[in-house]
Design a protein around this motif. Structure first.
Motif, PDB file in Angstrom:
ATOM      1  N   LYS A 149       0.822  -1.224   0.097  1.00 61.56           N
ATOM      2  CA  LYS A 149       0.118   0.020  -0.034  1.00 61.56           C
ATOM      3  C   LYS A 149       0.931   1.136   0.043  1.00 61.56           C
ATOM      4  O   LYS A 149       0.448   2.096  -0.825  1.00 61.56           O
ATOM      5  N   LEU A 150       1.982   1.367   0.789  1.00 57.21           N
ATOM      6  CA  LEU A 150       2.852   2.407   0.820  1.00 57.21           C
ATOM      7  C   LEU A 150       3.390   2.742  -0.534  1.00 57.21           C
ATOM      8  O   LEU A 150       3.501   3.715  -0.972  1.00 57.21           O
ATOM      9  N   VAL A 151       4.093   1.367  -1.302  1.00 56.53           N
ATOM     10  CA  VAL A 151       4.540   1.638  -2.676  1.00 56.53           C
ATOM     11  C   VAL A 151       3.616   2.071  -3.639  1.00 56.53           C
ATOM     12  O   VAL A 151       3.829   3.209  -4.404  1.00 56.53           O
ATOM     13  N   ASP A 152       2.320   1.821  -3.587  1.00 57.46           N
ATOM     14  CA  ASP A 152       1.434   2.383  -4.380  1.00 57.46           C
ATOM     15  C   ASP A 152       1.083   3.845  -3.969  1.00 57.46           C
ATOM     16  O   ASP A 152       0.736   4.519  -5.071  1.00 57.46           O
ATOM     17  N   GLN A 153       1.093   4.276  -2.953  1.00 54.53           N
ATOM     18  CA  GLN A 153       1.006   5.522  -2.713  1.00 54.53           C
ATOM     19  C   GLN A 153       2.122   6.480  -3.096  1.00 54.53           C
ATOM     20  O   GLN A 153       1.881   7.583  -3.813  1.00 54.53           O
ATOM     21  N   GLN A 154       3.024   6.009  -2.946  1.00 59.26           N
ATOM     22  CA  GLN A 154       4.459   6.470  -3.493  1.00 59.26           C
ATOM     23  C   GLN A 154       4.501   6.731  -5.072  1.00 59.26           C
ATOM     24  O   GLN A 154       4.879   7.598  -5.688  1.00 59.26           O
ATOM     25  N   TYR A 155       3.825   5.521  -5.759  1.00 57.97           N
ATOM     26  CA  TYR A 155       3.679   5.597  -7.098  1.00 57.97           C
ATOM     27  C   TYR A 155       2.724   6.614  -7.600  1.00 57.97           C
ATOM     28  O   TYR A 155       2.983   7.208  -8.662  1.00 57.97           O
ATOM     29  N   ALA A 156       1.637   6.810  -7.075  1.00 55.25           N
ATOM     30  CA  ALA A 156       0.660   7.777  -7.359  1.00 55.25           C
ATOM     31  C   ALA A 156       1.184   9.200  -7.174  1.00 55.25           C
ATOM     32  O   ALA A 156       0.990   9.931  -8.086  1.00 55.25           O
ATOM     33  N   SER A 157       1.933   9.242  -6.066  1.00 55.97           N
ATOM     34  CA  SER A 157       2.576  10.695  -5.925  1.00 55.97           C
ATOM     35  C   SER A 157       3.527  11.046  -6.955  1.00 55.97           C
ATOM     36  O   SER A 157       3.807  12.251  -7.608  1.00 55.97           O
ATOM     37  N   ALA A 158       4.376  10.080  -7.534  1.00 53.42           N
ATOM     38  CA  ALA A 158       5.500  10.130  -8.571  1.00 53.42           C
ATOM     39  C   ALA A 158       4.750  10.432  -9.831  1.00 53.42           C
ATOM     40  O   ALA A 158       5.235  11.306 -10.633  1.00 53.42           O
TER      41      ALA A 158
END
Length: 237
Positions: free
Chosen positions: A162-171
């Motif tokens: 979930k944290l990786v998904d959030q970072q991906y969306a931010s990027a």
């Protein structure tokens, strides 16, 4: 002296199960290094490391075929039931995800080479480093959880996804803003987009491996389940 054939058969069966598990872990170690090297290549611009990742992809593919064949032979010869059957099926599924992780690592390496002298641009470097480090830890954590039958460790990997998904969306938002401000950057930004997407997909596959831990221990298929549902299954007696 009377021979115990049942004991011999049981011992050989256990050796077969241990064999496919060990082969899966060896493949997991190779794939984990492939991902770590791919992240190193894109964040440092080292084309030699990228070349090595691409060259070693065939090893990953070969291991997938070999282990899958071993699993099939066990199913045919032994006709396992209950937990033994779950072990064989879980290994087969994990191996499939490991092969796909290897594919994504290769994609990262290919895009690294395609970017050429643009690869040292700081655009999304922080996101790539963070996401890359996280997914490498997720692969390691998922494999460790599988070996230990550690459901808590498996759930931790799902949470980290979930944290990786959030970072991906931010990027992605950062990339879109950059392209709008400087249309000349679109080509490079698209390459970085594919790299980020590959890293995010690696996280998804690590999550898939962790879901197999729940299946292995509980016999419950939690694929396509939410984090909350997975946490509930892991806590059930």
């Amino acid at each position: 002296m009377e021979m115990n054939f049942n004991q011999h058969i049981s011992g050989q069966f256990n050796a077969d199960l241990e064999g496919i598990r060990n082969s899966m872990m060896a493949m997991g170690g190779l794939v984990e290094r492939q991902v770590a090297n791919a992240i190193e290549a894109i964040t440092t611009g080292d084309s030699r490391v990228a070349d090595d990742v691409i060259r070693r992809e065939d090893e990953v593919d070969k291991l997938e075929v070999e282990i899958d064949q071993e699993c099939t032979q066990i199913l045919v010869r032994r006709q396992p039931a209950a937990s033994d059957l779950r072990m064989v099926l879980s290994v087969s599924r994990v191996v499939r995800d490991l092969e796909r992780i290897g594919d994504e690592a290769c994609k990262i390496a290919i895009h690294t080479l395609e970017m050429g002298d643009q690869k040292n641009n700081p655009l999304c470097q922080q996101a790539m480093r963070y996401m890359g480090a996280e997914v490498v830890k997720m692969i390691s954590g998922a494999l460790d959880a599988f070996t230990r039958h550690d459901m808590d460790g498996a759930v931790d990997v799902v949470r980290n996804d979930k944290l990786v998904d959030q970072q991906y969306a931010s990027a992605l938002r950062e990339l879109i803003t950059y392209m709008m401000e400087d249309p000349r950057s679109i080509s490079q930004a698209i390459s970085i987009l594919w790299i980020l997407r590959a890293i995010e997909r690696i996280g998804d596959h690590a999550r898939n491996i962790s879901e197999q831990v729940i299946y292995l221990v509980k016999g419950t298929d939690v694929r396509h389940s939410s984090l909350t549902e997975i946490e509930e299954q892991a806590q059930k007696k």
